[in-house]
Design an enzyme around this catalytic site. Structure first.
Site, PDB file in Angstrom:
ATOM      1  N   GLU A  21     -11.127 -12.396   8.051  1.00  0.00           N
ATOM      2  CA  GLU A  21     -12.359 -12.550   8.845  1.00  0.00           C
ATOM      3  C   GLU A  21     -12.093 -13.223  10.200  1.00  0.00           C
ATOM      4  O   GLU A  21     -12.927 -13.145  11.100  1.00  0.00           O
ATOM      5  CB  GLU A  21     -13.380 -13.390   8.074  1.00  0.00           C
ATOM      6  CG  GLU A  21     -13.915 -12.714   6.832  1.00  0.00           C
ATOM      7  CD  GLU A  21     -14.992 -13.535   6.134  1.00  0.00           C
ATOM      8  OE1 GLU A  21     -14.666 -14.644   5.678  1.00  0.00           O
ATOM      9  OE2 GLU A  21     -16.137 -13.071   6.076  1.00  0.00           O
ATOM     10  N   TYR A  53     -38.902  -9.414  24.072  1.00  0.00           N
ATOM     11  CA  TYR A  53     -38.025  -9.269  22.895  1.00  0.00           C
ATOM     12  C   TYR A  53     -36.682  -8.636  23.270  1.00  0.00           C
ATOM     13  O   TYR A  53     -35.670  -8.908  22.626  1.00  0.00           O
ATOM     14  CB  TYR A  53     -38.708  -8.514  21.742  1.00  0.00           C
ATOM     15  CG  TYR A  53     -39.405  -7.224  22.105  1.00  0.00           C
ATOM     16  CD1 TYR A  53     -38.694  -6.089  22.437  1.00  0.00           C
ATOM     17  CD2 TYR A  53     -40.793  -7.143  22.085  1.00  0.00           C
ATOM     18  CE1 TYR A  53     -39.336  -4.907  22.760  1.00  0.00           C
ATOM     19  CE2 TYR A  53     -41.449  -5.967  22.406  1.00  0.00           C
ATOM     20  CZ  TYR A  53     -40.727  -4.850  22.748  1.00  0.00           C
ATOM     21  OH  TYR A  53     -41.359  -3.692  23.073  1.00  0.00           O
ATOM     22  N   GLU A  73     -24.132 -20.499   8.343  1.00  0.00           N
ATOM     23  CA  GLU A  73     -25.077 -21.610   8.534  1.00  0.00           C
ATOM     24  C   GLU A  73     -25.024 -22.117   9.980  1.00  0.00           C
ATOM     25  O   GLU A  73     -26.048 -22.360  10.618  1.00  0.00           O
ATOM     26  CB  GLU A  73     -24.743 -22.770   7.589  1.00  0.00           C
ATOM     27  CG  GLU A  73     -25.185 -22.607   6.168  1.00  0.00           C
ATOM     28  CD  GLU A  73     -24.167 -21.899   5.272  1.00  0.00           C
ATOM     29  OE1 GLU A  73     -23.306 -21.161   5.795  1.00  0.00           O
ATOM     30  OE2 GLU A  73     -24.253 -22.079   4.042  1.00  0.00           O
ATOM     31  N   LYS A  98     -24.970 -10.693   6.236  1.00  0.00           N
ATOM     32  CA  LYS A  98     -23.543 -10.371   6.400  1.00  0.00           C
ATOM     33  C   LYS A  98     -23.186  -9.322   5.342  1.00  0.00           C
ATOM     34  O   LYS A  98     -22.621  -9.651   4.291  1.00  0.00           O
ATOM     35  CB  LYS A  98     -22.764 -11.677   6.205  1.00  0.00           C
ATOM     36  CG  LYS A  98     -21.404 -11.735   6.807  1.00  0.00           C
ATOM     37  CD  LYS A  98     -20.793 -13.127   6.631  1.00  0.00           C
ATOM     38  CE  LYS A  98     -19.351 -13.166   7.034  1.00  0.00           C
ATOM     39  NZ  LYS A  98     -18.670 -14.394   6.627  1.00  0.00           N
TER      40      LYS A  98
HETATM   41  N1  LIG Z   1     -22.941 -20.561   2.180  1.00  0.00           N
HETATM   42  C1  LIG Z   1     -21.882 -19.835   2.635  1.00  0.00           C
HETATM   43  N2  LIG Z   1     -20.996 -19.377   1.763  1.00  0.00           N
HETATM   44  C2  LIG Z   1     -19.943 -18.658   2.200  1.00  0.00           C
HETATM   45  C3  LIG Z   1     -19.785 -18.387   3.573  1.00  0.00           C
HETATM   46  C4  LIG Z   1     -20.754 -18.874   4.487  1.00  0.00           C
HETATM   47  O1  LIG Z   1     -20.688 -18.677   5.720  1.00  0.00           O
HETATM   48  N3  LIG Z   1     -21.779 -19.596   3.969  1.00  0.00           N
HETATM   49  N4  LIG Z   1     -18.726 -17.614   3.987  1.00  0.00           N
HETATM   50  C5  LIG Z   1     -17.859 -17.116   3.132  1.00  0.00           C
HETATM   51  C6  LIG Z   1     -16.833 -16.176   3.558  1.00  0.00           C
HETATM   52  O2  LIG Z   1     -16.586 -16.264   4.935  1.00  0.00           O
HETATM   53  C7  LIG Z   1     -17.415 -14.820   3.088  1.00  0.00           C
HETATM   54  O3  LIG Z   1     -17.933 -14.129   4.167  1.00  0.00           O
HETATM   55  C8  LIG Z   1     -16.463 -14.000   2.290  1.00  0.00           C
HETATM   56  O4  LIG Z   1     -16.038 -14.660   1.141  1.00  0.00           O
HETATM   57  C9  LIG Z   1     -17.889 -17.439   1.686  1.00  0.00           C
HETATM   58  N5  LIG Z   1     -19.034 -18.205   1.319  1.00  0.00           N
END
Ligand SMILES: Nc1nc2c(c(=O)[nH]1)N=C([C@H](O)[C@@H](O)CO)CN2
Length: 118
Positions: A21, A53, A73, A98
């Site tokens: 990523e 917008y 977040e 995502k």
């Molecule tokens: N609460 C979250 N949990 C996870 C995140 C995130 O951004 N917030 N990101 C990941 C990894 O980047 C995910 O995209 C792939 O495992 C995992 N958990």
């Protein structure tokens, strides 16, 4: 309060904690609710009396494309703060999805609602 809604804004960017990523941009989908009173714009048909917008979508796209956040977040908080600061709305709901993140899911999301301090 009235709302202006943006649905399914697509942005590709580097985001996430996994090694792949950090290298490969992935798709994010955004929903944004902008609290605003639309009556002055409705009466005058003047774009300067409302929140454009298109301008919000373009600003968010540019900001996110230039970012490299680890967590969605953080991305959500920074986008909500940017909207409150630059577009003068009293409240924003921001949802970031995502869809390529977790196998066997349709998507994973963070949703926040933030208000401007008086
Ligand atoms: N609460 C979250 N949990 C996870 C995140 C995130 O951004 N917030 N990101 C990941 C990894 O980047 C995910 O995209 C792939 O495992 C995992 N958990």
């Amino acid at each position: 309060m009235d709302k202006i809604l943006i649905r399914g804004l697509k942005v590709r960017t580097i985001v996430g904690i996994l090694p792949w990523e950090r290298k490969i941009p992935q798709l994010l989908l955004l929903d944004v609710d902008l609290a605003t009173d639309i009556r002055a714009a409705a009466d005058s048909e003047d774009i300067s009396q409302t929140v454009d917008y298109s301008a919000v979508a373009e600003r968010l796209t540019r900001f996110i494309q230039e970012s490299q956040f680890l967590l969605i977040e953080t991305l959500a908080e920074r986008c909500a703060a940017l909207i409150l600061e630059e577009f003068g709305v009293p409240e924003v709901r921001f949802l970031v999805s995502k869809p390529e993140a977790v196998p066997a899911t349709d998507t994973v999301c963070i949703e926040i609602t933030r208000s401007r301090h008086a």
